[in-house]
Enzyme design. Sequence first.
Site, short mmCIF file in Angstrom:
data_model
loop_
_atom_site.label_atom_id
_atom_site.label_comp_id
_atom_site.label_asym_id
_atom_site.label_seq_id
_atom_site.Cartn_x
_atom_site.Cartn_y
_atom_site.Cartn_z
N LYS A 125 0.84 -1.35 0.13
CA LYS A 125 -0.01 0.00 0.21
C LYS A 125 0.83 1.27 0.01
O LYS A 125 0.52 2.41 -0.78
CB LYS A 125 -0.88 0.05 1.21
CG LYS A 125 -2.14 1.04 1.26
CD LYS A 125 -1.84 1.91 2.57
CE LYS A 125 -2.67 3.27 2.11
NZ LYS A 125 -2.73 4.03 3.51
N ASP A 144 -6.43 0.38 0.68
CA ASP A 144 -6.58 0.48 2.31
C ASP A 144 -8.09 -0.03 2.61
O ASP A 144 -8.80 -0.31 1.84
CB ASP A 144 -6.22 1.77 2.74
CG ASP A 144 -7.23 2.98 2.39
OD1 ASP A 144 -8.14 2.55 1.80
OD2 ASP A 144 -6.78 4.07 2.53
#
Length: 200
Positions: A125, A144
């Site tokens: 991420k 996320d």
Amino acid sequence: IKNAIKEFSGLRLLRQDPFQCYISFIVSSNSNIQNIRLTLQRLARKFGDMITFDKREFHLFPEPGKLANATKNDLLSCGLGYRAVFVKEAVRQVIEGQIDFDHLKKSDYTTAKESLLQVHGIGNKVADCILLFSLEKLEAFPLDRWIIRSLQQYYPQRFSFEGKTITDKKYRLLHEQIVQYFGPYAGYCQQFLFKMIRES
């Protein structure tokens, strides 16, 4: 996406300084926005140059050389906690040329991402955030909890999310499916989805 584009017309993608983006997202892992903001402000005050603009004083984000000379205790005093070690190592890799932002900008998405994933403290991420927000890799699609929620809500038939966590393998597979569906501007779609789920 069509609805989001109509509702949030003019939404922009951030094009941040790569070093600032790189350090900021390492600092952001497992934290909240208020803590991230405070930590970055402390880093800027302690290590960044002060400038005056419009009769107000500001501290610029520190240059790599300034942060390279910081001790672990200096970094801990800014509220970095366990991330102090990650930041120290990440800065060293920039100083020594292992992370070269100009090179990463010219590289393809996969090559640039693999380089970033070699840095301790950078996972999928965080790497995708750095790639999207500072290295112009528009196929980067940071996943996320908000984005996963938006995909589940708006595209329940297209993307599946078995299990509570996203493994490395699952993240990569999802990214492939997402880029296949949204195309080369998938990262821009991510921003619209993020805005839409947060506003709703």
